[in-house]
Design a protein around this motif. Structure first.
Motif, PDB file in Angstrom:
ATOM      1  N   LEU A 197      40.378  32.422 -19.926  1.00  0.00           N
ATOM      2  CA  LEU A 197      39.330  31.281 -19.779  1.00  0.00           C
ATOM      3  C   LEU A 197      39.254  30.554 -20.962  1.00  0.00           C
ATOM      4  O   LEU A 197      39.248  31.019 -22.298  1.00  0.00           O
ATOM      5  N   VAL A 198      39.375  29.073 -20.938  1.00  0.00           N
ATOM      6  CA  VAL A 198      39.445  28.228 -22.078  1.00  0.00           C
ATOM      7  C   VAL A 198      38.267  27.207 -21.764  1.00  0.00           C
ATOM      8  O   VAL A 198      37.778  27.136 -20.734  1.00  0.00           O
ATOM      9  N   ARG A 199      38.275  26.472 -23.148  1.00  0.00           N
ATOM     10  CA  ARG A 199      37.271  25.436 -22.731  1.00  0.00           C
ATOM     11  C   ARG A 199      37.719  24.032 -23.604  1.00  0.00           C
ATOM     12  O   ARG A 199      38.204  24.238 -24.588  1.00  0.00           O
ATOM     13  N   ASN A 200      37.737  23.015 -22.748  1.00  0.00           N
ATOM     14  CA  ASN A 200      38.232  21.835 -23.223  1.00  0.00           C
ATOM     15  C   ASN A 200      36.775  20.928 -23.333  1.00  0.00           C
ATOM     16  O   ASN A 200      36.099  20.443 -22.579  1.00  0.00           O
ATOM     17  N   PRO A 205      34.253  24.634 -19.160  1.00  0.00           N
ATOM     18  CA  PRO A 205      35.281  25.701 -18.961  1.00  0.00           C
ATOM     19  C   PRO A 205      36.168  25.705 -17.942  1.00  0.00           C
ATOM     20  O   PRO A 205      35.795  25.294 -16.824  1.00  0.00           O
ATOM     21  N   MET A 206      37.354  26.463 -18.120  1.00  0.00           N
ATOM     22  CA  MET A 206      38.377  26.392 -17.055  1.00  0.00           C
ATOM     23  C   MET A 206      38.966  27.774 -17.085  1.00  0.00           C
ATOM     24  O   MET A 206      39.021  28.471 -18.190  1.00  0.00           O
ATOM     25  N   LYS A 207      39.389  28.350 -15.947  1.00  0.00           N
ATOM     26  CA  LYS A 207      40.161  29.384 -15.850  1.00  0.00           C
ATOM     27  C   LYS A 207      41.847  28.886 -15.728  1.00  0.00           C
ATOM     28  O   LYS A 207      42.159  28.040 -14.935  1.00  0.00           O
ATOM     29  N   VAL A 208      42.608  29.263 -16.808  1.00  0.00           N
ATOM     30  CA  VAL A 208      43.858  28.685 -16.643  1.00  0.00           C
ATOM     31  C   VAL A 208      44.900  29.771 -16.714  1.00  0.00           C
ATOM     32  O   VAL A 208      45.062  31.032 -17.239  1.00  0.00           O
ATOM     33  N   ALA A 260      41.432  25.884 -12.798  1.00  0.00           N
ATOM     34  CA  ALA A 260      40.357  25.880 -12.181  1.00  0.00           C
ATOM     35  C   ALA A 260      39.013  25.209 -13.154  1.00  0.00           C
ATOM     36  O   ALA A 260      38.921  25.894 -14.220  1.00  0.00           O
ATOM     37  N   LEU A 296      35.365  24.877 -13.994  1.00  0.00           N
ATOM     38  CA  LEU A 296      34.321  25.800 -13.454  1.00  0.00           C
ATOM     39  C   LEU A 296      32.894  25.251 -14.277  1.00  0.00           C
ATOM     40  O   LEU A 296      33.040  24.146 -14.940  1.00  0.00           O
ATOM     41  N   GLY A 297      31.974  25.987 -13.939  1.00  0.00           N
ATOM     42  CA  GLY A 297      30.651  25.306 -14.454  1.00  0.00           C
ATOM     43  C   GLY A 297      29.650  24.717 -13.439  1.00  0.00           C
ATOM     44  O   GLY A 297      28.692  24.534 -14.076  1.00  0.00           O
ATOM     45  N   GLY A 333      49.111  21.263 -23.101  1.00  0.00           N
ATOM     46  CA  GLY A 333      47.999  20.492 -23.958  1.00  0.00           C
ATOM     47  C   GLY A 333      47.569  19.402 -23.633  1.00  0.00           C
ATOM     48  O   GLY A 333      46.184  19.282 -23.499  1.00  0.00           O
ATOM     49  N   LEU A 372      45.753  19.377 -20.010  1.00  0.00           N
ATOM     50  CA  LEU A 372      44.481  20.175 -20.222  1.00  0.00           C
ATOM     51  C   LEU A 372      43.329  19.209 -20.671  1.00  0.00           C
ATOM     52  O   LEU A 372      42.281  19.240 -20.320  1.00  0.00           O
ATOM     53  N   TRP A 376      34.174  16.619 -17.048  1.00  0.00           N
ATOM     54  CA  TRP A 376      33.146  16.371 -16.061  1.00  0.00           C
ATOM     55  C   TRP A 376      32.818  14.884 -16.176  1.00  0.00           C
ATOM     56  O   TRP A 376      32.892  14.340 -17.483  1.00  0.00           O
TER      57      TRP A 376
END
Lengths: 455, 361
Positions: free
Chosen positions: A386-389, A393-396, A417, A419-420, A445, A448, A453
């Motif tokens: 799970l990462v955050r850009n 939040p994204m599942k990668v 994906a 998320l949020g 990099g 992503l 949003w």
């Protein structure tokens, strides 16, 4: 993974190697371009024996004049003596150097100990030939035999006018030397791999053969067909560049062509990803309120759809971008493809649990399949997080596999994906083939980094 | 007064005889005082005598297989009764006991004890069927994302009822054989409660896989969520069957659950043992408020590239399995190994490598 992969497979099935086949049944003679008109008339009146003034020279004249310069290239398995690959080629100079496609002689590059190549002229005389240079990225190879040719073709300087009548020559389906009339339709725009569009039927076996003007100047090297007379040539300027390179073949010890191919592929991916990543901000596209990577480079083709199926309680927006061609490495490995696809899912009918069940299924569905067998590549290995850009939040999941014969080159797949949101989400797949690990890091990099949003 | 006990070789007591006179004969024939049904025992095998000083002696009657001390196995022809009172003839052990020898206390009857009685009550069993309704609601309102169709939901409901009934009937049959009691309703409630527990386990596991995919703690918790309900299921059924004490029952149930889990994991991963062009990752996504979703910086996944690179490089150094396998096959059977239809690929005998058949390019 992806359809990057599937599409390459489809290309293999759908786009047939090389040119050939029967020409159009009846071709209405069209005047040549004004620039060549005078010459053609002259040529026709001298050689054509009765053709009407103003028409292109009869095909038989072109055939008769240049047949000596076109050869069949046969790649034979040493042990059994069986023909493994048949293609075409042509003499590019009087020193006896021949141009053909890399994919015609790829077996010789991959297994020099097991295969041998020979050229057979249109009278049936055969002679062993050796590789003198390869350009795997543009699908070209230069071969050399011992004897000098009677005729060599001139390589055209510049580009013929759009609509110029051209003649493709080669050995379709091992049926003997053939000539096919067609027209020149320009350089493909925005293609990662330079290709000329030739309207004429190329058939398997004609790969590596020349497509010439009525004067015998080679415009391009037959390489591929998409069916229905849509065929492609490698621009002759690339062959000239390859002929102009200092010969590696004379070196001691002789070069390992596989290493040359590997270096070319590594350099190639460096170059085109440098172009792709040069911009400060990558182009983005907003789909369903989510910002995603857009058309990242001119050489990518993108298409999309926002089909709303009334029988479904959710809507899916799809966008897909891909390179339109690939690098042939071996029968089992096509490379040099970039492909990505976004799915944006929205619903007003489902609750958040149902939506996430749907989202999981989309995220878990494989995006096509890469080409390549166990001899060429390893299986994929994946890592996920799970990462955050910024605040997204994204599942990668990131997966990699290695090329066995070409160390340092990898295929990579990224799945992410977004998320949020309770009933809205996006999942995206990025497939890169024939890249270095450093390139994977850089591209993933940046890719992503685009996602967020929409404000 | 002494007693002669007849045991089999595993020490299980078969028979007990009161010896109130001496001498006596022991053997397979009807004329003996003690008859031993063992095909390796002679019709008249040995005699038991009392000497003048009152001590007991055994005397072999010339038997084929002899009389042996137990457990030392020394052959005896005529000797005082060994101090531990045991001799072996054929596959039978004879043990001599005085009437003051102690016997172990009675075993406690297990069946009908403990919590299983609650489950055997009809109202409890019938109420547990409500879990089926919960499962149906879950499949429609939580996990299903297509518009529900009545017949499909009804079909799923029937499937649950039939499945649970068949499962419970199988356990009821086992219970009947062991305890002369069916306990069908109790077994159905065990199955229903298991499905309820499994649903809870699945839900927890979904979130664990979402948040902790790829971590050790996530994997362990996933295993617990899967194996826990299955372990309980077996333990509860075995309690109703009623032949095992709690510690043994729990051990058997745990082992059964882990074996099943291992089997399913192996089956689902079978493809990944073979060469594949597919990617395998955990795609579970679950709803959570945005702020609650943990997330490392993007660099964290980029850093994994080096790790992945090392791993696939290592893979690349290994010989391709299919090729190795086919090469092995070829050594054994040249006809079989020489051709493979899949992908129209031809294998070269000399090298074991594959190439497509000749082609025009």
């Amino acid at each position: 993974m992806s359809e990057a992969v599937r599409s390459t497979c489809a290309c293999k099935a759908g786009i047939r190697w090389t040119v050939g086949g029967s020409g159009p049944g009846v071709v209405i003679a069209r005047p040549g371009s004004p620039a060549h008109l005078g010459l053609l008339v002259l040529l026709a009146s001298i050689l054509g024996g009765g053709s009407r003034a103003g028409a292109a020279p009869p095909t038989e004249v072109v055939f008769r004049r240049f047949a000596d310069a076109v050869v069949q290239i046969r790649v034979t398995e040493k042990g059994s003596g069986a023909k493994a690959v048949i293609g075409s080629g042509f003499f590019a100079d009087h020193a006896g150097r021949m141009v053909t496609n890399y994919h015609v002689v790829s077996k010789l590059v991959l297994h020099p100990d097991r295969y041998v190549a020979e050229r057979v002229d249109h009278l049936g005389a055969a002679e062993t030939v050796h590789i003198e240079a390869v350009d795997a990225v543009h699908d070209l190879a230069v071969l050399r035999g011992a004897s000098a040719p009677r005729t060599a073709l001139e390589l055209m300087d510049g580009e013929p006018a759009h609509g110029t009548r051209l003649y493709a020559m080669g050995h379709p389906h091992d049926l003997g030397l053939s000539i096919v009339e067609g027209t020149y339709n320009g350089l493909l725009e925005h293609s990662l791999y330079q290709r000329l569009h030739f309207t004429g039927s190329l058939n398997p076996g004609m790969s590596g053969g020349p497509t010439v003007t009525a004067r015998g100047e080679v415009v391009g090297v037959n390489v591929r067909s998409a069916g229905n007379q849509v065929s492609f040539l490698v621009p002759i300027a690339l062959a000239r560049a390859l002929l102009g390179r200092p010969a590696l073949a004379g070196e001691r010890p002789p070069p390992r062509w596989l290493d040359v191919v590997r270096d070319q592929l590594l350099a190639h991916q460096e170059t085109y990803f440098a172009t792709l990543l040069a911009a400060d901000a990558l182009p983005a596209v907003t789909l369903g309120g989510i910002v995603l990577p857009g058309k990242l480079a001119p050489f990518l083709r993108c298409w999309g759809d926002a089909a709303r199926d009334e029988s479904k309680p959710y809507a899916v927006i799809t966008q897909e971008c891909a390179t339109d061609d690939y690098v042939f490495v071996s029968d089992q490995l096509l490379s040099g493809v970039v492909r990505y696809r976004h799915h944006v899912l929205t619903t007003e009918e489902l609750n958040t649990f149902q939506f996430h069940a749907l989202f999981s299924d989309y995220f878990g569905t494989h995006y096509g399949e890469f080409y390549g067998n166990e001899e060429e590549v390893t299986a994929f290995r994946c890592r996920q997080r799970l990462v955050r850009n910024r605040d997204v939040p994204m599942k990668v999941a990131l997966c990699l596999r290695a090329y066995r014969r070409l160390p340092g080159l990898y295929d990579a797949v990224l799945r992410a994906a977004v998320l949020g949101a309770s009933t809205r989400g996006a999942e995206t797949s990025l497939a890169l083939s024939g890249v270095s690990a450093a390139t994977v890091q850089r591209v993933v990099g940046r890719y992503l980094g685009v996602i967020e949003w929409a404000k | 007064m002494i007693f002669l006990e007849v045991l089999d070789r595993r020490g299980r007591l078969l028979d007990r005889h009161r010896i109130d006179r001496c001498p006596i004969t022991i053997g397979r024939a009807y004329a003996n005082d003690v008859i031993v049904d063992d095909p390796y025992v002679c019709p008249t095998h040995l005699r038991l005598l009392r000497t003048d000083d009152g001590a007991l002696r055994v005397e072999d009657m010339g038997s084929v297989n002899g009389t042996h001390g137990d457990p030392d196995g020394a052959r005896i022809s005529r000797a005082p009764l060994p101090s531990d009172g045991r001799v072996r003839i054929g596959n039978t052990v004879l043990r001599f006991r005085r009437d003051d020898a102690s016997v172990p206390p009675a075993l406690v009857q297990i069946h009908g004890a403990s919590g299983s009685t609650r489950l055997t009550r009809a109202p409890v069993a019938l109420a547990s069927w409500l879990i089926v309704a919960v499962l149906l609601m879950n499949s429609v309102l939580i996990e299903g994302y297509e518009r529900p169709q009545g017949w499909r939901v009804a079909g799923l409901g029937i499937l649950f009822v039939v499945g649970i009934s068949v499962w419970a009937a199988a356990w009821a049959l086992v219970t009947r054989v062991v305890t002369h009691d069916w306990r069908f309703l109790a077994h159905t409630s065990v199955a229903c409660i298991f499905l309820g527990l499994d649903l809870i386990g699945d839900t927890v596991q979904g979130y664990v896989r979402f948040i902790g995919a790829g971590t050790w703690s996530g994997t362990l918790l996933s295993v617990a969520c899967n194996a826990g309900p299955v372990g309980w299921l077996f333990s509860a059924h075995l309690a109703l069957v009623g032949t095992m004490k709690a510690p043994k029952r729990l051990a058997v149930a745990t082992v059964a659950a882990l074996c099943l889990l291992g089997l399913f994991t192996f089956a689902s991963r079978w493809n990944s043992f073979e060469f594949s062009r597919q990617i395998h990752f955990d795609a579970a996504l679950r709803p959570l408020p945005r702020a609650w979703i943990p997330g490392a910086p993007v660099e964290a996944i980029l850093a994994e590239v080096l790790d992945l690179e090392g791993e696939v490089r290592q893979l690349a150094t290994q010989k391709p399995r299919a090729a190795a396998w086919l090469a092995g096959l070829e050594e054994g059977d040249s006809e079989l190994g020489s051709q493979r239809n899949e992908g129209r690929v031809r294998q070269h005998r000399a090298t074991g490598r594959f190439d497509p058949p000749g082609q025009n390019r």
